[in-house]
Design an enzyme around this catalytic site. Structure first.
Site, PDB file in Angstrom:
ATOM      1  N   VAL A   1       8.986  22.619   0.313  1.00  0.00           N
ATOM      2  CA  VAL A   1      10.327  22.528   0.414  1.00  0.00           C
ATOM      3  C   VAL A   1      10.613  23.951   1.175  1.00  0.00           C
ATOM      4  CG1 VAL A   1      10.482  23.548  -1.703  1.00  0.00           C
ATOM      5  CG2 VAL A   1      12.414  22.364  -0.750  1.00  0.00           C
ATOM      6  N   ASP A   2       9.859  24.890   0.798  1.00  0.00           N
ATOM      7  CA  ASP A   2      10.523  26.078   1.688  1.00  0.00           C
ATOM      8  C   ASP A   2      10.212  25.738   3.235  1.00  0.00           C
ATOM      9  OD1 ASP A   2       7.545  25.971   1.582  1.00  0.00           O
ATOM     10  OD2 ASP A   2       6.950  27.891   1.450  1.00  0.00           O
ATOM     11  N   ARG A   3       9.243  25.015   3.690  1.00  0.00           N
ATOM     12  CA  ARG A   3       9.101  24.724   5.235  1.00  0.00           C
ATOM     13  C   ARG A   3      10.257  23.634   5.791  1.00  0.00           C
ATOM     14  NH1 ARG A   3       2.936  22.403   5.259  1.00  0.00           N
ATOM     15  NH2 ARG A   3       3.587  22.196   7.620  1.00  0.00           N
TER      16      ARG A   3
END
Length: 247
Positions: free
Chosen positions: A99-101
């Site tokens: 999710v960070d990417r």
């Protein structure tokens, strides 16, 4: 006010979103326990709390319990999706993209609409993701981050030992083991980012812009032969996009 929280593998970052303006960012290291939550007592109660997390699930649960107990709110977890805000997820299984990417890609799309983008996040791991001018995510690459590589060298070799110097070399080659290790790590990272950016240029046409983020992202600025900008809180910027869209 909306509180945005980016829970990474080693650090947690947070910022407030008031209207459309993202406030000052704060961060803390975490050691598997939510000790940083003591800082949140000073935050005025928000209307919403959005959380993106790639850390151990129990840490995210600690945040959810704290927010419920002190602010009587339900944390809104953010996850990767197939398509959102002009970005099409390129992974075969969209939910398996960190999710960070995903959030970094959403932020990059807003920063550079209609331009090919290479996003490099150099933290616990080095991740590189490619986005076409039309918003199609082509995929990415992953390597261990700087500290993981150093740890692996020390654990799996008998002869590689260093003084523990924290100074980072600005030279092309190292003249002692400390320098040689860091030069090798940074040049390998630069090579990966530049190869990925070249692939994007060949595939999508046009020179891409490169956004660097993550705790070690700034180290790459002078080592890359690319148009680069360091944005240390790109994930929070992506969270802000989600929050604005869902308000």
């Amino acid at each position: 006010m909306i509180l945005l929280c980016d829970l990474g593998n080693t650090r947690v970052r947070w910022a407030s979103l008031i209207g459309r303006e993202l406030g000052a960012h704060q961060e803390a290291y975490h050691q598997g326990a939510a000790d940083f939550l003591s800082d949140w007592h000073r935050i005025p109660p928000p209307a919403r709390v959005l959380l993106s997390s790639v850390a151990a699930p129990e840490l995210g649960e600690s945040i959810k319990r704290w927010v419920r107990a002190y602010w009587n709110l339900r944390v809104e977890p953010v996850e990767s999706s197939r398509e959102s805000l002009g970005v099409i997820n390129g992974y075969r299984t969209s939910g398996s993209l960190g999710v960070d990417r995903w959030l970094a890609l959403l932020a990059a799309r807003e920063l550079a609409p209609g331009i090919p983008v290479c996003v490099a996040d150099f933290g616990t791991a080095l991740t590189v993701d490619l986005l076409t001018a039309g918003g199609e995510h082509l995929g990415g690459a992953i390597l261990p981050g700087r500290h993981l590589v150093r740890d692996a060298l020390f654990v799996r070799t008998a002869g590689v030992r260093t003084s523990g110097s924290a100074a980072l070399p600005r030279v092309a080659v190292g003249r002692d083991t400390d320098e040689a290790i860091d030069v090798g790590i940074l040049e390998a990272a630069a090579g990966l980012i530049e190869r990925c950016a070249a692939h994007l240029a060949d595939t999508a046409g046009g020179e891409p812009v490169c956004y660097l983020t993550g705790g070690d992202g700034e180290l790459m600025l002078k080592r890359l032969h690319l148009a680069c900008e360091y944005r240390p809180h790109l994930v929070l910027e992506g969270l802000a996009r989600i929050a604005r869209a869902n308000s």
